[in-house]
Design an enzyme around this catalytic site. Structure first.
Site, PDB file in Angstrom:
ATOM      1  N   ASP A 212      -1.130  -3.753   1.935  1.00 45.80           N
ATOM      2  CA  ASP A 212      -0.096  -3.968   0.918  1.00 45.80           C
ATOM      3  C   ASP A 212       1.045  -4.694   1.613  1.00 45.80           C
ATOM      4  O   ASP A 212       0.795  -5.346   2.632  1.00 45.80           O
ATOM      5  CB  ASP A 212       0.311  -2.638   0.266  1.00 45.80           C
ATOM      6  CG  ASP A 212       0.843  -2.845  -1.151  1.00 45.80           C
ATOM      7  OD1 ASP A 212       1.702  -3.719  -1.323  1.00 45.80           O
ATOM      8  OD2 ASP A 212       0.412  -2.139  -2.075  1.00 45.80           O
ATOM      9  N   HIS A 235       0.275  -7.952   1.501  1.00 40.36           N
ATOM     10  CA  HIS A 235       0.830  -8.573   0.298  1.00 40.36           C
ATOM     11  C   HIS A 235       2.102  -9.359   0.609  1.00 40.36           C
ATOM     12  O   HIS A 235       2.821  -9.751  -0.293  1.00 40.36           O
ATOM     13  CB  HIS A 235       1.104  -7.526  -0.783  1.00 40.36           C
ATOM     14  CG  HIS A 235      -0.141  -6.937  -1.373  1.00 40.36           C
ATOM     15  ND1 HIS A 235      -0.117  -6.036  -2.407  1.00 40.36           N
ATOM     16  CD2 HIS A 235      -1.443  -7.128  -1.069  1.00 40.36           C
ATOM     17  CE1 HIS A 235      -1.382  -5.691  -2.721  1.00 40.36           C
ATOM     18  NE2 HIS A 235      -2.190  -6.329  -1.909  1.00 40.36           N
TER      19      HIS A 235
END
Ligand SMILES: *[C@@H]1O[C@H](CO)[C@@H](O)[C@H](O)[C@H]1NC(C)=O
Ligand SMILES: *[C@@H]1O[C@H](CO)[C@@H](O)[C@H](O)[C@H]1NC(C)=O
Ligand SMILES: *[C@@H]1O[C@H](CO)[C@@H](O)[C@H](O)[C@H]1NC(C)=O
Ligand SMILES: *[C@@H]1O[C@H](CO)[C@@H](O)[C@H](O)[C@H]1NC(C)=O
Ligand SMILES: *[C@@H]1O[C@H](CO)[C@@H](O)[C@H](O)[C@H]1NC(C)=O
Ligand SMILES: *[C@@H]1O[C@H](CO)[C@@H](O)[C@H](O)[C@H]1NC(C)=O
Ligand SMILES: *[C@@H]1O[C@H](CO)[C@@H](O)[C@H](O)[C@H]1NC(C)=O
Ligand SMILES: *[C@@H]1O[C@H](CO)[C@@H](O)[C@H](O)[C@H]1NC(C)=O
Length: 396
Positions: A212, A235
């Site tokens: 993430d 991310h």
């Protein structure tokens, strides 16, 4: 850049102040949390030897400490007793998070070359079967000042690896983060760092392999330096999302992220803010993303001021989170092709809600089948030597 000088002065003062009683914590065969907690209460330095693995089966409340150093040469491993932690992790209302470990006070430090292991695999598998399962953040620096976390490896966090919550003068240096899964289940939400309601935070010289955000600047993160990171599979380096909750005002101000190598990521440099009816408000101000080398990232450069909001709703209810003075400079490398030719997308809400956005020295390419590169934008007047790549950005 006044805050940089302050930060350097602080580090040298911390090194001088660490001394006095030293204790060692050894493995007991059962839960080592009580012994670890009591050592940190009593001793200014707590050592965990290289061949020691502490089994932490109950939560670690290490708040209100003064002048403490945890010299971690061995391993701190959290026992994956899911039923216990889901009911006993320390909880935070912000995004309904829980954590194994709160670490707070003044002049506190963790270093030593050792490992903090979140035993994530059991959590990744349990989360796949129960998407409402609360999973613990590994280490939360909470209500702390003058904190150094240095030369540590962090493995397989069940959730975020590091949460800086209500901290001031917090520095992370030389941290190795890795989340991997040996099953089909994802390493979801394993952010490297989330910074919230904190000021003067630095994250430097670290390597992150996760699933993430590599680093995320949450509401009220101010005066942050991120420098020399290698991020893989993440991310991205993300401001936000901001302005989500009605009645709440979010500030992210003075953030510089530089010398970032980022690969196989959903995003490279990103700012995201909510629009639409019934959301919050805020300001994102003085943000610099520079010297990024990107490889195979879906959105190498992105501002999304209509986050989670379709174009019609965004035009009708523009974001109440304003964006001012953002620099993207020296951004090179490749996109993954998941957005075809588009290598940079700067999409703002209408009516001048993004101001002073500068784009310079872009050298981004999509995969050959999508060449040449395309640049998307809306509702923003760009400056800088890459502005011409975007053309005019007035329409939606
Ligand atoms: C850790 O301690 C808990 C509680 O005593 C125990 O159930 C568990 O088996 C221990 N784990 C290891 C790896 O020793
Ligand atoms: C942690 O311990 C301190 C001191 O004993 C206590 O005041 C505080 O409430 C505890 N924090 C949590 C979240 O339980
Ligand atoms: C899923 O996790 C939630 C939150 O931890 C818990 O309340 C619930 O009982 C779990 N459901 C199952 C089927 O285990
Ligand atoms: C980097 O991330 C990709 C995608 O998540 C993964 O397949 C690869 O194994 C990672 N590389 C390293 C060195 O961990
Ligand atoms: C952020 O700081 C501002 C100004 O101090 C405050 O009004 C706001 O409530 C804070 N927001 C959050 C999410 O803490
Ligand atoms: C951001 O930096 C500017 C310039 O150094 C400074 O004047 C301002 O107070 C900083 N903002 C915050 C919230 O600290
Ligand atoms: C856009 O979002 C609004 C508000 O959430 C919703 O009512 C509308 O149906 C959506 N329109 C489209 C085209 O998806
Ligand atoms: C862009 O600049 C023009 C001319 O100064 C101005 O009229 C317009 O409102 C600006 N647009 C945005 C989105 O800031």
């Amino acid at each position: 850049m006044r805050f940089v000088a302050t930060f350097i002065a602080l580090v040298s003062c911390l090194v001088v102040s660490v001394s006095a009683t030293t204790c060692k914590v050894t493995a007991s065969g059962g839960d080592d949390a009580p012994a670890f907690l009591s050592a940190v209460q009593k001793c200014t330095q707590v050592t965990i030897d290289k061949d020691t693995t502490l089994n932490i089966s109950t939560r670690l409340n290490m708040t209100g400490l003064n002048d403490r150093r945890i010299k971690l040469k061995g391993t701190i491993k959290f026992n994956p007793d899911i039923a216990y932690w889901a009911g006993n992790g320390f909880s935070f209302p912000f995004q309904t998070q829980i954590t194994f470990w709160i670490f707070g006070g003044n002049n506190i430090r963790i270093d030593g070359g050792g490992t903090i292991d979140g035993s994530g695999q059991a959590w990744y598998d349990a989360f796949a079967a129960n998407s409402s399962l609360l999973r613990p953040i590994t280490l939360t620096v909470f209500q702390a000042q003058n904190v150094v976390i240095e030369d540590i490896t962090m493995l397989n966090s069940p959730e975020w690896f590091n949460f800086v919550n209500e901290g001031k003068h917090v520095s992370y240096n030389n941290i190795r983060i890795s989340a991997t899964t040996s099953s089909v289940n994802r390493i979801a939400n394993t952010d490297g760092w989330d910074v919230y309601r904190s000021d003067d935070v630095s994250i430097t010289n670290s390597n992150i392999n996760n699933g993430d955000d590599c680093v995320s600047f949450k509401p009220n993160a101010t005066n942050i330096i991120v420098n020399n990171l290698v991020c893989n599979g993440s991310h991205g380096i993300s401001v936000g999302s901001l302005g989500q909750f009605p009645g709440v005002f979010d500030i992210v101000e003075n953030v510089t992220a530089s010398n970032i190598r980022i690969s196989n990521a959903q995003n490279g440099a990103r700012i995201k803010a909510w629009a639409g009816p019934n959301v919050g408000s805020g300001i994102v101000k003085n943000i610099v993303f520079e010297h990024f080398i990107e490889s195979n990232n879906d959105n190498p450069v992105i501002i999304d001021q209509c986050y989670m909001t379709n174009a019609t709703a965004c035009a009708q209810f523009p974001s109440n989170t304003f964006i001012q003075n953002v620099v993207f400079n020296d951004i090179s490398g490749t996109s993954s092709g998941s957005t075809k030719s588009v290598v940079a997308s700067l999409k703002c809400s209408p009516d001048g809600r993004c101001e002073d956005v500068t784009v310079s020295n872009f050298n981004l390419t999509p995969p050959a089948i999508y060449a040449p590169a395309a640049y998307a934008c809306q509702n923003v007047n760009l400056t800088g030597n890459a502005a011409g790549l975007f053309g005019t950005c007035t329409t939606t």
